[in-house]
Design a protein around this motif. Structure first.
Motif, short mmCIF file in Angstrom:
data_model
loop_
_atom_site.label_atom_id
_atom_site.label_comp_id
_atom_site.label_asym_id
_atom_site.label_seq_id
_atom_site.Cartn_x
_atom_site.Cartn_y
_atom_site.Cartn_z
N MET A 1 10.46 104.24 -1.61
CA MET A 1 10.76 102.86 -1.88
C MET A 1 10.66 102.62 -3.38
N ALA A 2 11.58 101.86 -3.91
CA ALA A 2 11.59 101.55 -5.34
C ALA A 2 10.33 100.78 -5.71
N SER A 3 9.83 101.05 -6.91
CA SER A 3 8.66 100.31 -7.39
C SER A 3 9.11 99.34 -8.48
N LEU A 4 8.48 98.18 -8.50
CA LEU A 4 8.83 97.13 -9.45
C LEU A 4 7.71 96.97 -10.45
N ARG A 5 8.08 96.83 -11.71
CA ARG A 5 7.09 96.57 -12.76
C ARG A 5 7.55 95.37 -13.57
N VAL A 6 6.67 94.39 -13.67
CA VAL A 6 6.98 93.17 -14.40
C VAL A 6 6.31 93.23 -15.76
N HIS A 7 7.10 93.07 -16.81
CA HIS A 7 6.62 93.03 -18.18
C HIS A 7 6.92 91.63 -18.73
N PRO A 8 6.31 91.26 -19.85
CA PRO A 8 6.56 89.92 -20.40
C PRO A 8 8.04 89.62 -20.69
N ASP A 9 8.82 90.66 -21.01
CA ASP A 9 10.22 90.43 -21.39
C ASP A 9 11.23 91.03 -20.42
N ARG A 10 10.78 91.82 -19.42
CA ARG A 10 11.74 92.49 -18.56
C ARG A 10 11.13 92.82 -17.19
N LEU A 11 12.03 93.08 -16.24
CA LEU A 11 11.67 93.57 -14.91
C LEU A 11 12.27 94.95 -14.78
N GLU A 12 11.44 95.92 -14.43
CA GLU A 12 11.92 97.29 -14.27
C GLU A 12 11.88 97.67 -12.80
N VAL A 13 12.98 98.23 -12.32
CA VAL A 13 13.07 98.74 -10.96
C VAL A 13 13.14 100.25 -11.07
N HIS A 14 12.04 100.90 -10.72
CA HIS A 14 11.96 102.36 -10.79
C HIS A 14 12.33 102.94 -9.43
N LEU A 15 13.44 103.66 -9.41
CA LEU A 15 13.94 104.25 -8.18
C LEU A 15 13.34 105.64 -7.97
N THR A 16 13.16 106.02 -6.71
CA THR A 16 12.70 107.37 -6.41
C THR A 16 13.84 108.35 -6.66
N LYS A 17 13.53 109.63 -6.70
CA LYS A 17 14.57 110.64 -6.91
C LYS A 17 15.62 110.57 -5.81
N ALA A 18 15.16 110.38 -4.58
CA ALA A 18 16.10 110.28 -3.46
C ALA A 18 17.03 109.08 -3.62
N GLU A 19 16.48 107.94 -4.01
CA GLU A 19 17.30 106.74 -4.20
C GLU A 19 18.31 106.94 -5.32
N LYS A 20 17.88 107.57 -6.40
CA LYS A 20 18.82 107.84 -7.50
C LYS A 20 19.94 108.77 -7.04
N THR A 21 19.60 109.77 -6.25
CA THR A 21 20.61 110.70 -5.76
C THR A 21 21.59 109.99 -4.83
N LEU A 22 21.09 109.21 -3.89
CA LEU A 22 21.94 108.52 -2.94
C LEU A 22 22.80 107.44 -3.60
N ALA A 23 22.28 106.84 -4.67
CA ALA A 23 23.00 105.78 -5.38
C ALA A 23 23.89 106.33 -6.49
N PHE A 24 23.83 107.64 -6.73
CA PHE A 24 24.58 108.27 -7.82
C PHE A 24 24.23 107.64 -9.17
N ARG A 25 22.94 107.43 -9.40
CA ARG A 25 22.45 106.86 -10.66
C ARG A 25 21.51 107.84 -11.33
N ARG A 26 21.49 107.82 -12.63
CA ARG A 26 20.55 108.64 -13.39
C ARG A 26 19.38 107.84 -13.92
N GLU A 27 19.61 106.55 -14.11
CA GLU A 27 18.60 105.71 -14.76
C GLU A 27 18.08 104.63 -13.82
N ASP A 28 16.90 104.15 -14.13
CA ASP A 28 16.33 103.02 -13.40
C ASP A 28 17.03 101.74 -13.86
#
Length: 114
Positions: A1-28
């Motif tokens: 499951m993707a993990s979410l990190r909230v920073h003062p200026d941005r929201l980061e969605v960190h995808l697992t390796k499996a999610e990146k592979t299935l979504a054909f993405r290299r970056e979060d």
């Protein structure tokens, strides 16, 4: 499951390796907080899907990971089963909407102060 990190200026969605592979993405996914229009909690994320999958993977009511394109833009999905999810509406970003299943939806909204 993707993990979410909230920073003062941005929201980061960190995808697992499996999610990146299935979504054909290299970056979060990184979203500027100023570009978040609204965040909604839903118990049925499947009704929020719009458009066609391109690229990504979908097994109806089981898994949807990737980009969905529609007439007005594109959405990113990381949905698993019928779990609680957040729908993040965006402006001036690559995606118009990000839909993610998460166990911490109320905490996300509280930390974003929306």
């Amino acid at each position: 499951m993707a993990s979410l990190r909230v920073h003062p200026d941005r929201l980061e969605v960190h995808l697992t390796k499996a999610e990146k592979t299935l979504a054909f993405r290299r970056e979060d996914i990184v979203v500027a907080r100023d570009n978040i229009r609204s965040v909604t909690i839903t118990d049925d994320p499947w009704i929020w899907i719009r458009g066609i999958r391109a690229p990504g993977l979908e097994v109806p009511l089981v898994l949807a990971v990737g980009t969905w394109k529609f007439h007005g833009g594109k959405d990113f999905l990381a949905i698993k089963r019928r779990r609680q999810a957040v729908v993040i509406d965006l402006v001036d970003e690559d995606f118009s909407r990000v839909i993610l299943t998460t166990n911490h939806a109320p905490d996300l909204i509280a930390s974003l102060k929306l």
